[in-house]
Design a protein around this motif. Structure first.
Motif, mmCIF file in Angstrom:
data_model
loop_
_atom_site.group_PDB
_atom_site.id
_atom_site.type_symbol
_atom_site.label_atom_id
_atom_site.label_comp_id
_atom_site.label_asym_id
_atom_site.label_seq_id
_atom_site.Cartn_x
_atom_site.Cartn_y
_atom_site.Cartn_z
ATOM 1 N N VAL A 1 -14.371 -6.992 1.658
ATOM 2 C CA VAL A 1 -13.557 -8.223 1.508
ATOM 3 C C VAL A 1 -11.968 -7.797 1.473
ATOM 4 O O VAL A 1 -11.554 -6.631 0.864
ATOM 5 C CB VAL A 1 -13.911 -8.709 0.079
ATOM 6 C CG1 VAL A 1 -13.876 -7.664 -0.973
ATOM 7 C CG2 VAL A 1 -13.462 -10.082 -0.143
ATOM 8 N N HIS A 2 -11.273 -8.914 2.029
ATOM 9 C CA HIS A 2 -9.948 -8.491 2.134
ATOM 10 C C HIS A 2 -9.075 -9.943 2.301
ATOM 11 O O HIS A 2 -9.555 -10.785 2.666
ATOM 12 C CB HIS A 2 -9.528 -7.707 3.494
ATOM 13 C CG HIS A 2 -8.048 -7.272 3.985
ATOM 14 N ND1 HIS A 2 -7.453 -6.317 2.883
ATOM 15 C CD2 HIS A 2 -7.344 -7.724 4.519
ATOM 16 C CE1 HIS A 2 -6.216 -6.539 3.293
ATOM 17 N NE2 HIS A 2 -5.963 -7.242 4.258
ATOM 18 N N SER A 3 -7.964 -9.762 1.849
ATOM 19 C CA SER A 3 -6.801 -10.899 1.995
ATOM 20 C C SER A 3 -5.424 -10.332 2.206
ATOM 21 O O SER A 3 -5.338 -9.286 1.715
ATOM 22 C CB SER A 3 -7.040 -11.879 0.847
ATOM 23 O OG SER A 3 -6.324 -11.373 -0.374
ATOM 24 N N SER A 4 -4.628 -11.488 2.758
ATOM 25 C CA SER A 4 -3.358 -10.874 2.964
ATOM 26 C C SER A 4 -2.579 -12.148 2.861
ATOM 27 O O SER A 4 -2.850 -13.217 3.035
ATOM 28 C CB SER A 4 -3.137 -10.207 4.514
ATOM 29 O OG SER A 4 -3.716 -9.176 4.645
ATOM 30 N N VAL B 1 4.647 -11.215 -4.768
ATOM 31 C CA VAL B 1 3.248 -11.998 -4.305
ATOM 32 C C VAL B 1 1.991 -11.110 -4.058
ATOM 33 O O VAL B 1 2.120 -10.495 -3.101
ATOM 34 C CB VAL B 1 3.586 -12.974 -3.113
ATOM 35 C CG1 VAL B 1 2.682 -14.242 -2.960
ATOM 36 C CG2 VAL B 1 5.163 -13.665 -3.720
ATOM 37 N N ALA B 2 1.273 -11.515 -4.574
ATOM 38 C CA ALA B 2 -0.208 -10.693 -4.218
ATOM 39 C C ALA B 2 -1.177 -11.763 -4.319
ATOM 40 O O ALA B 2 -1.319 -12.803 -4.718
ATOM 41 C CB ALA B 2 -0.637 -9.728 -5.405
ATOM 42 N N SER B 3 -2.447 -11.350 -3.505
ATOM 43 C CA SER B 3 -3.663 -12.249 -3.362
ATOM 44 C C SER B 3 -5.001 -11.412 -3.744
ATOM 45 O O SER B 3 -4.871 -10.216 -3.336
ATOM 46 C CB SER B 3 -3.645 -13.011 -1.935
ATOM 47 O OG SER B 3 -4.035 -11.974 -0.960
ATOM 48 N N THR C 1 -2.160 -6.105 -1.770
ATOM 49 C CA THR C 1 -0.743 -5.890 -1.279
ATOM 50 C C THR C 1 0.036 -6.637 -2.229
ATOM 51 O O THR C 1 -0.125 -7.777 -2.374
ATOM 52 C CB THR C 1 -0.565 -5.903 -0.110
ATOM 53 O OG1 THR C 1 -0.895 -7.324 0.566
ATOM 54 C CG2 THR C 1 -1.438 -4.829 0.895
ATOM 55 N N HIS C 2 1.540 -6.141 -2.448
ATOM 56 C CA HIS C 2 2.623 -6.826 -2.903
ATOM 57 C C HIS C 2 3.549 -7.208 -2.161
ATOM 58 O O HIS C 2 4.156 -6.140 -1.461
ATOM 59 C CB HIS C 2 2.910 -6.052 -4.368
ATOM 60 C CG HIS C 2 1.919 -6.097 -5.229
ATOM 61 N ND1 HIS C 2 2.313 -5.365 -6.788
ATOM 62 C CD2 HIS C 2 0.730 -6.480 -5.314
ATOM 63 C CE1 HIS C 2 1.279 -5.405 -7.430
ATOM 64 N NE2 HIS C 2 0.265 -6.186 -6.674
ATOM 65 N N THR C 3 4.153 -8.591 -1.857
ATOM 66 C CA THR C 3 5.019 -8.792 -1.000
ATOM 67 C C THR C 3 6.331 -9.189 -2.246
ATOM 68 O O THR C 3 6.356 -10.172 -2.729
ATOM 69 C CB THR C 3 4.758 -10.133 -0.416
ATOM 70 O OG1 THR C 3 3.476 -9.728 0.470
ATOM 71 C CG2 THR C 3 5.815 -10.389 0.696
ATOM 72 N N PRO C 4 7.246 -8.345 -1.965
ATOM 73 C CA PRO C 4 8.484 -8.557 -2.898
ATOM 74 C C PRO C 4 9.311 -9.844 -2.118
ATOM 75 O O PRO C 4 9.522 -9.661 -0.966
ATOM 76 C CB PRO C 4 9.190 -7.216 -2.920
ATOM 77 C CG PRO C 4 8.687 -6.436 -1.536
ATOM 78 C CD PRO C 4 7.305 -6.976 -1.426
#
Length: 299
Positions: free
Chosen positions: A156-159, A257-259, A290-293
């Protein structure tokens, strides 16, 4: 499975459990070769190939057109839910076998999940190339092929797609953000045909989450087993907390931002903290959040 049936394999009786599997793998060999002259080759479980719900196909067209050369003309194997490397292009041969393919991909075993205590020296020593053959030399490959896990089904994965990495917002954009919340969009994948039941979104680096609006293409109405092969789209307007708004009056605020996606079975993406212990030398199946700054400021 239709081609295997034409070749004399009783795929229906095997799928129903009336007959045993005649082999462990379906070995796939492509026409393309590497610099040593060895053809590309991989294996997939034979049960996946004969599963009436597995949807493994031999593709000759793409989007209604003849299959392009770059995508494997004249025929390519498509194994939905599995790693891309298992989708053999320029197919030359299929064989039912009990051993892995002798090619670099299957025997060099970069497409595996190594134990976390495997070090770089183990990786260098694990094999020696001799002509067209590969000899297993590493301590992880010295025993049976089930000593390590080969990458087959995807996890399972999300971006996060929107906002973009290190994106900054001007004054007008921040005004909309304060009123309507931060717009976050992305994609999610269940892996192995599993349905994505939920995607949660965070703008504080995973401290708190709220559920996103999930576009599952109406698949909640489909109850065919392992049928959710495609990516899902999701989106959400996430409001800033009172603390974030208060801090914004003093200066720039950095958000992370993360999911995280969850399947109908409850399988969930691990956190960034868990990723440290899950990481393996080759880096395969690293599906952590993953974290999107991003940076927002009023001036």
């Amino acid at each position: 499975r239709d081609v295997l049936r034409l070749c004399g394999v009783d795929v229906d009786a095997i799928a129903l459990g009336h007959k045993p599997l005649p082999a462990k793998y379906l070995r796939l060999t492509g026409h393309d070769a590497d610099e040593t002259g060895s053809n590309f080759g991989v294996t997939i479980p034979l049960e996946k190939a004969i599963d009436p719900f597995g949807d493994a196909i031999l593709a000759t067209t793409m989007n209604g057109e003849v299959l392009p050369s770059d995508h494997g003309f004249p025929v390519r194997v498509v194994v939905p839910g599995f790693a891309g490397v298992r989708n053999c292009k320029w197919l030359a041969k299929m064989e039912m076998v009990d051993e892995l393919h002798e090619s670099h991909v299957d025997t060099h075993t970069d497409e595996v999940i190594y134990p976390p205590n495997m070090n770089f020296e183990d990786h260098l020593a694990k094999e020696a190339l001799t002509g067209k053959s590969v000899q297993r030399a590493g301590r992880w490959e010295a025993s049976a092929d089930n000593a390590i896990f080969r990458v087959m089904e995807m996890p399972v994965h999300s971006s996060v797609i929107v906002p973009e990495l290190n994106q900054s917002f001007n004054k007008a954009q921040v005004a909309d953000l304060l009123q309507n919340g931060l717009e976050v969009k992305g994609i999610a994948f269940g892996g192995g045909g599993h349905r994505v039941a939920r995607v949660d979104v965070s703008i504080d680096g995973g401290k708190t989450y709220i559920p996103a609006d999930l576009d599952d293409h109406g698949m909640e109405k489909v109850h065919k087993r392992n049928y959710h092969w495609s990516w899902y789209f999701w989106s959400k307007r996430v409001p800033l907390t009172p603390e974030m708004k208060q801090q914004l009056q003093k200066g720039p605020v950095q958000l992370k931002v993360a999911s995280r996606a969850m399947t109908e079975h409850g399988n969930t993406q691990p956190s960034r903290d868990d990723a440290v212990s899950l990481y393996n030398l080759v880096g395969n199946i690293c599906n952590y959040q993953t974290h999107t700054p991003i940076t927002i400021q009023l001036k």
